[in-house]
Design an enzyme around this catalytic site. Structure first.
Site, PDB file in Angstrom:
ATOM      1  N   GLY A 291       7.760 -16.037  -8.447  1.00 41.33           N
ATOM      2  CA  GLY A 291       8.157 -15.474  -7.148  1.00 41.33           C
ATOM      3  C   GLY A 291       9.547 -15.867  -6.692  1.00 41.33           C
ATOM      4  O   GLY A 291      10.151 -15.162  -5.900  1.00 41.33           O
TER       5      GLY A 291
ATOM      6  N   GLY B 104       0.856  -1.194   0.000  1.00 35.63           N
ATOM      7  CA  GLY B 104       0.000   0.000   0.000  1.00 35.63           C
ATOM      8  C   GLY B 104       0.886   1.236   0.000  1.00 35.63           C
ATOM      9  O   GLY B 104       2.115   1.134  -0.130  1.00 35.63           O
TER      10      GLY B 104
ATOM     11  N   ARG C 155      -3.398 -34.877  24.721  1.00 39.71           N
ATOM     12  CA  ARG C 155      -3.634 -33.876  23.677  1.00 39.71           C
ATOM     13  C   ARG C 155      -4.628 -34.386  22.631  1.00 39.71           C
ATOM     14  O   ARG C 155      -5.268 -33.614  21.931  1.00 39.71           O
ATOM     15  CB  ARG C 155      -2.280 -33.563  23.016  1.00 39.71           C
ATOM     16  CG  ARG C 155      -2.332 -32.471  22.028  1.00 39.71           C
ATOM     17  CD  ARG C 155      -0.949 -31.992  21.621  1.00 39.71           C
ATOM     18  NE  ARG C 155      -1.103 -30.696  20.994  1.00 39.71           N
ATOM     19  CZ  ARG C 155      -1.377 -30.537  19.710  1.00 39.71           C
ATOM     20  NH1 ARG C 155      -1.485 -31.567  18.914  1.00 39.71           N
ATOM     21  NH2 ARG C 155      -1.538 -29.319  19.217  1.00 39.71           N
TER      22      ARG C 155
ATOM     23  N   GLY D 213       0.722 -28.398  11.303  1.00 44.06           N
ATOM     24  CA  GLY D 213       2.057 -28.387  11.926  1.00 44.06           C
ATOM     25  C   GLY D 213       3.051 -29.195  11.108  1.00 44.06           C
ATOM     26  O   GLY D 213       2.682 -30.155  10.432  1.00 44.06           O
TER      27      GLY D 213
ATOM     28  N   CYS E  91       3.118 -32.812  11.927  1.00 50.89           N
ATOM     29  CA  CYS E  91       1.767 -33.327  12.146  1.00 50.89           C
ATOM     30  C   CYS E  91       1.326 -34.266  11.019  1.00 50.89           C
ATOM     31  O   CYS E  91       1.500 -33.951   9.842  1.00 50.89           O
ATOM     32  CB  CYS E  91       0.844 -32.125  12.222  1.00 50.89           C
ATOM     33  SG  CYS E  91      -0.860 -32.572  12.351  1.00 50.89           S
TER      34      CYS E  91
ATOM     35  N   GLY F 170       6.819 -34.523  17.354  1.00 50.24           N
ATOM     36  CA  GLY F 170       5.453 -34.087  17.636  1.00 50.24           C
ATOM     37  C   GLY F 170       4.965 -34.608  18.984  1.00 50.24           C
ATOM     38  O   GLY F 170       5.448 -35.635  19.481  1.00 50.24           O
ATOM     39  N   GLU F 171       4.022 -33.883  19.560  1.00 48.92           N
ATOM     40  CA  GLU F 171       3.428 -34.323  20.830  1.00 48.92           C
ATOM     41  C   GLU F 171       2.586 -35.580  20.628  1.00 48.92           C
ATOM     42  O   GLU F 171       2.315 -36.320  21.565  1.00 48.92           O
ATOM     43  CB  GLU F 171       2.571 -33.204  21.428  1.00 48.92           C
ATOM     44  CG  GLU F 171       3.382 -32.074  22.012  1.00 48.92           C
ATOM     45  CD  GLU F 171       4.215 -32.510  23.212  1.00 48.92           C
ATOM     46  OE1 GLU F 171       3.633 -32.937  24.213  1.00 48.92           O
ATOM     47  OE2 GLU F 171       5.452 -32.425  23.125  1.00 48.92           O
ATOM     48  N   GLY F 172       2.171 -35.818  19.390  1.00 49.66           N
ATOM     49  CA  GLY F 172       1.375 -37.014  19.100  1.00 49.66           C
ATOM     50  C   GLY F 172       2.227 -38.158  18.569  1.00 49.66           C
ATOM     51  O   GLY F 172       1.698 -39.133  18.031  1.00 49.66           O
TER      52      GLY F 172
HETATM   53  P1  IMP Z   1       5.021 -26.107  13.549  1.00 53.37           P
HETATM   54  O1  IMP Z   1       5.320 -24.722  14.033  1.00 53.37           O
HETATM   55  O2  IMP Z   1       4.587 -26.127  12.102  1.00 53.37           O
HETATM   56  O3  IMP Z   1       6.121 -27.077  13.815  1.00 53.37           O
HETATM   57  O4  IMP Z   1       3.737 -26.605  14.364  1.00 53.37           O
HETATM   58  C1  IMP Z   1       3.691 -26.654  15.765  1.00 53.37           C
HETATM   59  C2  IMP Z   1       2.298 -27.018  16.200  1.00 53.37           C
HETATM   60  O5  IMP Z   1       1.956 -28.335  15.753  1.00 53.37           O
HETATM   61  C3  IMP Z   1       2.099 -27.105  17.694  1.00 53.37           C
HETATM   62  O6  IMP Z   1       1.930 -25.865  18.311  1.00 53.37           O
HETATM   63  C4  IMP Z   1       0.857 -27.978  17.818  1.00 53.37           C
HETATM   64  O7  IMP Z   1      -0.343 -27.256  17.628  1.00 53.37           O
HETATM   65  C5  IMP Z   1       1.008 -28.917  16.640  1.00 53.37           C
HETATM   66  N1  IMP Z   1       1.530 -30.238  17.051  1.00 53.37           N
HETATM   67  C6  IMP Z   1       2.472 -30.547  17.958  1.00 53.37           C
HETATM   68  N2  IMP Z   1       2.717 -31.872  17.988  1.00 53.37           N
HETATM   69  C7  IMP Z   1       1.900 -32.426  17.086  1.00 53.37           C
HETATM   70  C8  IMP Z   1       1.691 -33.765  16.653  1.00 53.37           C
HETATM   71  O8  IMP Z   1       2.334 -34.717  17.075  1.00 53.37           O
HETATM   72  N3  IMP Z   1       0.706 -33.932  15.721  1.00 53.37           N
HETATM   73  C9  IMP Z   1      -0.021 -32.897  15.225  1.00 53.37           C
HETATM   74  N4  IMP Z   1       0.185 -31.626  15.553  1.00 53.37           N
HETATM   75  C10 IMP Z   1       1.137 -31.382  16.487  1.00 53.37           C
END
Ligand code: IMP
Length: 503
Positions: free
Chosen positions: A486, A20, A418, A316, A319, A407-409
């Protein structure tokens, strides 16, 4: 009949900002990145404002007390991971709250009957050059002396020489009394030409060190995010299972803001958790909820009393939720819809509930896009995992330094809460992977570089605050062909190994 949304699920990389008019005032040094974290009424101030719009993810590989201190120094907030025992999570919060900027608890200590070999081993393992000599060999024992590299010449001393024989004893040391300010400590350091100042309490016990180099870095952090007692602000993640025990422990430890950490937040469980917090603490405990990806999810959590709402399912970097379960939504589409819902809620109720875009930031410009699309702040995992301050291991892979990031999962984190839907308490299948991310150096350098790009883009858009960016930005979708345009194109990139020929 199923509803099929008319718009496809879009990601950040499908958009660009259209610049802008940039007035003479639109300069990076005039840009403020201050942003609300918790809800507030029209005309009032939020209880928590961050000085930069970045928060670190509720993950084992990302947010511990070390990350929380480093990020608060830059003006952001860490949400300390909840997939650990209540005691250890509360202890991390306590550590952050008791950290006094510039006053560093001593983690390299030795007893006077230790040996030179012990000192060398401590220095080797910690990389620190100052070792405190205390009666019990801890960082809070009675201070008896100090060992720095000026105290011994390895060629002159045998490695079994006792520390008491070569340390600088207390009577020859300059030290400060507990209670002095950082700038008083700094004056003593300069007046006495020393590099470090032990701080001792009235019983002669070591409290902390102040280092000459840290004072300079403290002054270099004008954005640091402090509470009224000058302690760093810190967040923590909680779940919808053990909140009745976990939240009181975190509140007791001094946590400033909580977030319910869940892969899918449009649920009865989140409403119950929020209700419990309001009944027990009223508005004095601040707690966000999520994650959601549409207006229905936002409205539900807003009605349930969330202080902010987190957006993002399946985007994520680690994820695999979308592959495993087929749920989610492109992060850009989700942020745009939830931002509109937030504005509508504000119009209707006069209550502003900040929203956080969580996950899926790949390039720095994605941060600016997320903010322009309406996010008040951004949660990042992969981004922060790459820095020195993340708790994960730094390893060499194929000749390159990497940091571990999981990942937490994933089976490694085993954070079943979670992904909990109230049934049997265990992780039934993985929703995340265990991975490496390229090591990127210090948080300070990287955050400052990323935010300088954000500020620069904001100036191109003619705005000097996040709120103006949200109101005034113009976004365009990019076609597949213009994405090619780009990047660098139609040139042969120079290979670093080819020498430049000067004419
Ligand atoms: P990133 O910044 O793209 O690495 O994403 C981080 C985010 O992924 C976290 O803040 C969670 O919301 C999500 N996340 C963390 N662990 C897992 C997982 O094991 N499976 C799916 N999503 C996850």
């Amino acid at each position: 009949m199923a509803i099929v949304l008319a718009e496809p699920s879009r990601t950040f990389s499908e958009y660009l900002l259209v610049p802008g008019f940039s007035s003479a005032e639109a300069r990076p040094e005039n840009v403020s990145l201050k942003t609300p974290i918790t809800k507030f009424k029209k005309g009032e101030e939020p209880k928590i404002m961050a000085n930069i719009p970045l928060v670190s993810a509720v993950m084992q590989a990302v947010s511990d007390d070390g990350m929380a201190v480093a990020l608060a120094k830059e003006g952001g907030i860490s949400f300390i991971f909840g997939s650990q025992s209540i005691e250890s999570q509360a202890a991390m919060v306590k550590k952050v709250k008791s950290y006094k900027a510039g006053f560093v608890p001593s983690d390299t200590n030795v007893k006077p009957d230790g040996t030179l070999a012990d000192v060398l081993a401590i220095k080797q393992n910690s990389g620190h050059s100052t070792v405190a000599v205390t009666d019990d060999g801890t960082g809070h024992g009675k201070l008896l002396g100090l060992v720095t590299s000026k105290d011994y010449r390895i060629s002159r001393l045998s490695t079994d020489t006792k520390v008491s024989e070569f340390m600088t004893p207390l009577e020859n040391l300059v030290y400060g009394n507990a209670g002095i300010t950082l700038s008083e400590a700094n004056d003593i350091i300069w007046d006495n030409k020393v590099n470090q100042l032990p701080i001792v309490d009235k019983d002669g016990c070591l409290v902390a060190f102040v280092f000459r180099k840290d004072y300079d870095s403290h002054k270099a952090n004008p954005n640091e995010l402090l509470d009224d007692n000058k302690s760093f602000i810190v967040g923590a993640g909680v779940n919808t299972r053990d909140y009745e025990e976990r939240i009181p422990a975190l509140v007791e430890a001094g946590v400033d803001v909580l977030t319910i950490d869940s892969s899918e937040g449009y649920s009865e469980w989140q409403a119950r958790t929020l209700k419990w917090v309001r009944e027990k603490y009223g508005d004095s405990v601040k707690i966000g909820a999520g994650n959601v990806v549409d207006k229905e999810g936002f409205d539900f959590l807003a009605k349930s009393g969330a202080d902010f709402v987190k957006i993002g399912i399946g985007g994520g970097s680690i994820c695999i939720t979308r592959e495993q379960k087929g749920i989610g939504r492109g992060q850009a589409s989700a942020v745009l819809e939830v931002a509109a819902a937030r504005d509508e809620w504000f119009e209707k109720t006069g209550e502003y509930i900040p929203i956080c875009s969580d996950g899926g930031i790949v390039y720095d410009y994605h941060m600016t896009l997320a903010l322009a699309m309406g996010a008040d702040f951004i949660m990042l995992g992969r981004y922060f995992a790459r820095f020195d301050e993340s708790p994960s291991a730094k390893v060499m892979v194929n000749g390159n330094y990497m940091k571990e990031y999981w990942g937490e999962g994933s089976a490694r984190a085993r954070n079943w809460q979670r992904y909990d839907l109230g049934g049997e308490a265990k992780l039934k299948f993985e929703e995340g992977v265990d991975s490496y991310v390229p090591y990127a150096g210090s948080l300070h350098d990287n955050v400052n570089l990323s935010l300088s790009k954000v500020k620069s883009t904001m100036c191109n858009c003619g705005v000097v605050s996040i709120q103006e960016l949200q109101r005034n930005s113009k976004l365009t979708l990019v076609s597949a062909t213009s994405i090619i345009e780009g990047g660098a194109h139609d040139v042969v990139l120079k290979d670093n190994s080819v020498a430049t020929v000067r004419r």
